[in-house]
Design an enzyme around this catalytic site. Structure first.
Site, PDB file in Angstrom:
ATOM      1  NE  ARG A 224    -118.485 -12.044  24.505  1.00 47.48           N
ATOM      2  CZ  ARG A 224    -118.765 -13.000  23.778  1.00 47.48           C
ATOM      3  NH1 ARG A 224    -119.776 -13.956  23.735  1.00 47.48           N
ATOM      4  NH2 ARG A 224    -117.903 -13.148  22.649  1.00 47.48           N
TER       5      ARG A 224
ATOM      6  NE  ARG B 154    -124.235 -19.416  18.611  1.00 44.60           N
ATOM      7  CZ  ARG B 154    -123.934 -18.246  19.060  1.00 44.60           C
ATOM      8  NH1 ARG B 154    -124.401 -17.997  20.360  1.00 44.60           N
ATOM      9  NH2 ARG B 154    -123.247 -17.474  18.546  1.00 44.60           N
TER      10      ARG B 154
ATOM     11  CE  LYS C 218    -118.202 -21.065  17.098  1.00 44.64           C
ATOM     12  NZ  LYS C 218    -118.141 -19.570  17.460  1.00 44.64           N
TER      13      LYS C 218
HETATM   14  N1  EPU Z   1    -113.609  -6.834  25.130  1.00 39.17           N
HETATM   15  C1  EPU Z   1    -113.621  -5.360  25.437  1.00 39.17           C
HETATM   16  N2  EPU Z   1    -114.032  -4.664  24.591  1.00 39.17           N
HETATM   17  C2  EPU Z   1    -114.250  -4.766  23.440  1.00 39.17           C
HETATM   18  C3  EPU Z   1    -113.942  -6.287  22.991  1.00 39.17           C
HETATM   19  C4  EPU Z   1    -113.895  -7.135  23.837  1.00 39.17           C
HETATM   20  O1  EPU Z   1    -113.566  -5.196  26.976  1.00 39.17           O
HETATM   21  O2  EPU Z   1    -114.503  -4.139  22.510  1.00 39.17           O
HETATM   22  C5  EPU Z   1    -113.062  -7.801  25.999  1.00 39.17           C
HETATM   23  C6  EPU Z   1    -114.250  -8.956  26.504  1.00 39.17           C
HETATM   24  O3  EPU Z   1    -115.430  -8.360  27.147  1.00 39.17           O
HETATM   25  C7  EPU Z   1    -113.183  -9.885  26.895  1.00 39.17           C
HETATM   26  C8  EPU Z   1    -112.036  -9.790  26.536  1.00 39.17           C
HETATM   27  O4  EPU Z   1    -112.241  -8.557  25.787  1.00 39.17           O
HETATM   28  O5  EPU Z   1    -113.075  -9.692  28.281  1.00 39.17           O
HETATM   29  C9  EPU Z   1    -111.553 -10.489  25.205  1.00 39.17           C
HETATM   30  O6  EPU Z   1    -112.667 -10.575  24.214  1.00 39.17           O
HETATM   31  P1  EPU Z   1    -112.550 -10.930  22.648  1.00 39.17           P
HETATM   32  O7  EPU Z   1    -112.783  -9.581  21.943  1.00 39.17           O
HETATM   33  O8  EPU Z   1    -111.072 -11.473  22.385  1.00 39.17           O
HETATM   34  O9  EPU Z   1    -113.672 -11.852  22.273  1.00 39.17           O
HETATM   35  P2  EPU Z   1    -114.453 -12.232  21.242  1.00 39.17           P
HETATM   36  O10 EPU Z   1    -113.936 -11.377  19.867  1.00 39.17           O
HETATM   37  O11 EPU Z   1    -115.846 -11.524  21.385  1.00 39.17           O
HETATM   38  C10 EPU Z   1    -113.672 -14.304  20.434  1.00 39.17           C
HETATM   39  C11 EPU Z   1    -114.429 -15.908  20.058  1.00 39.17           C
HETATM   40  C12 EPU Z   1    -114.869 -16.499  21.479  1.00 39.17           C
HETATM   41  C13 EPU Z   1    -113.751 -16.552  22.226  1.00 39.17           C
HETATM   42  C14 EPU Z   1    -112.804 -15.089  22.714  1.00 39.17           C
HETATM   43  C15 EPU Z   1    -111.619 -15.201  23.338  1.00 39.17           C
HETATM   44  C16 EPU Z   1    -115.376 -15.577  17.871  1.00 39.17           C
HETATM   45  C17 EPU Z   1    -116.555 -15.246  17.014  1.00 39.17           C
HETATM   46  N3  EPU Z   1    -115.655 -15.463  19.148  1.00 39.17           N
HETATM   47  O12 EPU Z   1    -114.835 -13.678  20.866  1.00 39.17           O
HETATM   48  O13 EPU Z   1    -115.369 -17.381  21.245  1.00 39.17           O
HETATM   49  O14 EPU Z   1    -114.074 -17.065  23.564  1.00 39.17           O
HETATM   50  O15 EPU Z   1    -112.528 -14.710  21.168  1.00 39.17           O
HETATM   51  O16 EPU Z   1    -110.864 -16.415  22.881  1.00 39.17           O
HETATM   52  O17 EPU Z   1    -114.182 -15.513  17.631  1.00 39.17           O
HETATM   53  C18 EPU Z   1    -116.597 -19.449  21.297  1.00 39.17           C
HETATM   54  O18 EPU Z   1    -116.362 -19.840  20.224  1.00 39.17           O
HETATM   55  O19 EPU Z   1    -117.773 -20.291  22.043  1.00 39.17           O
HETATM   56  C19 EPU Z   1    -116.294 -18.139  21.827  1.00 39.17           C
HETATM   57  C20 EPU Z   1    -117.018 -17.466  22.776  1.00 39.17           C
END
Ligand code: EPU
Length: 417
Positions: free
Chosen positions: A121, A396, A22
């Site tokens: 987030r 999802r 996904k």
């Molecule tokens: N963060 C920031 N600022 C930003 C972006 C992220 O502070 O602009 C912080 C977040 O709050 C968090 C950390 O950075 O503490 C890592 O977040 P990341 O951006 O890596 O997560 P994401 O891209 O929002 C993806 C997956 C999540 C998975 C995380 C971590 C997708 C669509 N989502 O989220 O997947 O938990 O990476 O591996 O790829 C899931 O599939 O259940 C899911 C939540």
């Protein structure tokens, strides 16, 4: 709304096939915006998030169809540039249109996603990276309004290796003028898959899978065909299902190299795990040992398996500590597991998990995708019936979970609430 009812006590046996990832498919879908024409992605899971992303793209004038795990995306009619609140609020990954729209159309309007069940987030890293590439960004009535007259490649250093911000930057930089060097990039396999897709479109992305990704901008990209990588989190969830039920299962079409951290933990706990090509075999044992875990970005232990692993640890001999370092408050499954008899105490971002001889079935409520999976796993070993409501969360990220677990011998069904 449906609920899932699980009767505990069956050891799982047999083989289960894992679907496409996904979290790789979602950015690949928006990367199609970087060009005009028909791209085809295969091994796409039939999941609610994929359908939501298709709706996001359709609002932009794109035509998408998902048929038998093959997704066709025709961007010839791309005409819009807005991801509206009603869709972004149901799926945060909608923000993946930001980079491609800016690069391909010079403007994007994307609703700010807001908080989620386990914390604020933020998306500040996405915004800052687009600004570094030359976009002007305003926050207006809850929307990110971005404009750029041609993006320019440059070095970008992330304070946190964010998966989403890395993906958005790679996409935007692919059509920027010059070279973008992303330092402290996310190393997740989903980033590597995205880079491979962009390269198959004629892009020049190097270093994906390491902490420095270099993107040389090109003038144009072309439509492409791509097969998605296996979903490591779905595979890991079935690995834990085998381990927790003391079962004997083969997980097929998986990628063991993407699951090393979980496999090492399971082996330390005494679970037999063997890998051969794309098959992972798991042999559960009656008594397994507690093993601490600390979630961290890839190749560390994935936060997306923390809840499921915690369920396993509730019945493992001994005490263990599970620390969540990626998302601070990602413990919404804990109160529900406690209602099933688990001994878990939370202290900040750490869960202390004690041993209980058995869990007992109860009505529980899923609060997010991985928490739902953790509750299904708990139901597999609980005495009596577990009723898990709000199963739309599980849809999802897990295609046909009740069919797949049912075929392995679990007593599980979906019923109207
Ligand atoms: N963060 C920031 N600022 C930003 C972006 C992220 O502070 O602009 C912080 C977040 O709050 C968090 C950390 O950075 O503490 C890592 O977040 P990341 O951006 O890596 O997560 P994401 O891209 O929002 C993806 C997956 C999540 C998975 C995380 C971590 C997708 C669509 N989502 O989220 O997947 O938990 O990476 O591996 O790829 C899931 O599939 O259940 C899911 C939540």
């Amino acid at each position: 709304m449906d609920k899932i009812v699980v009767k505990g006590g069956r050891k799982l046996k047999g083989a289960v096939k894992i679907g496409g990832a996904k979290n790789a498919v979602l950015p690949i879908m928006t990367a199609c915006l970087l060009t005009r024409g028909v791209s085809v992605v295969t091994n796409v899971p039939g999941l609610r998030d994929v359908v939501t992303m298709k709706s996001v793209l359709e609002r932009l004038g794109v035509v998408g169809s998902l048929d038998d795990h093959t997704l066709t995306i025709d961007t010839s009619g791309l005409s819009g540039f807005e991801a509206p609140y009603d869709l972004v609020s149901t799926m945060r990954a909608s923000i993946y249109v930001l980079g491609p729209l800016l690069a391909a159309c010079g403007k994007a309007k994307v609703s700010l996603p807001g908080g989620c069940a386990w914390g604020p987030r933020p998306v500040d890293l996405h915004i800052r990276a687009m600004q570094e590439l030359g976009a002007t960004i305003e926050i207006d009535h809850g929307y990110i309004v971005a404009e750029a007259k041609g993006l320019k490649g440059r070095p970008i250093k992330f304070s946190i290796p964010s998966v989403g911000a890395t993906a958005n930057t790679v996409m935007a930089a692919s059509l920027a003028e010059g070279t973008t060097r992303i330092i402290n990039a996310a190393k997740e396999p989903e980033i590597t898959a995205l880079a491979e897709f962009i390269n198959s479109m004629g892009g020049r992305v190097r270093g994906a899978g390491t902490d420095t990704v270099v993107v040389e901008g090109v003038k144009e990209l072309h439509p492409a065909k791509f097969r998605t990588i296996p979903d490591r989190i779905e595979a890991g969830t079935y690995l834990i299902a085998g381990a927790i039920t003391g079962g004997k299962i083969e997980i097929e079409d998986a990628c063991p190299e993407h699951l090393e951290a979980l496999i090492l933990n399971l082996r330390q706990a005494g679970v037999g795990v063997e890998c051969s090509g794309s098959v992972i075999s798991v042999r559960g044992k009656r008594d397994i040992a507690s093993v601490d875990v600390l979630t961290s970005p890839f190749p560390g232990f994935p936060t997306d398996l923390q809840a499921q692993y915690m369920t396993l640890m509730t019945v493992a001999r001994g005490n263990c500590v599970i620390s969540e370092t990626v998302f601070k408050d990602r413990f919404t499954h804990v109160p529900e597991l406690r209602r099933m008899g688990a001994d878990i105490k939370i202290e900040g971002n750490t869960a202390h998990v004690g041993y209980v001889k058995r869990l007992s079935g109860a009505p529980v409520m899923a609060t997010d995708l991985r928490a739902s999976a953790a509750l299904v796993l708990a139901g597999l070993i609980a005495e009596g019936e577990t009723h898990i409501s709000r199963v739309y969360h599980i849809d999802r990220g897990y295609e046909g979970i009740e069919q797949k677990l049912g075929a392995l011998g679990a007593q599980i069904e979906r019923v109207p609430e």
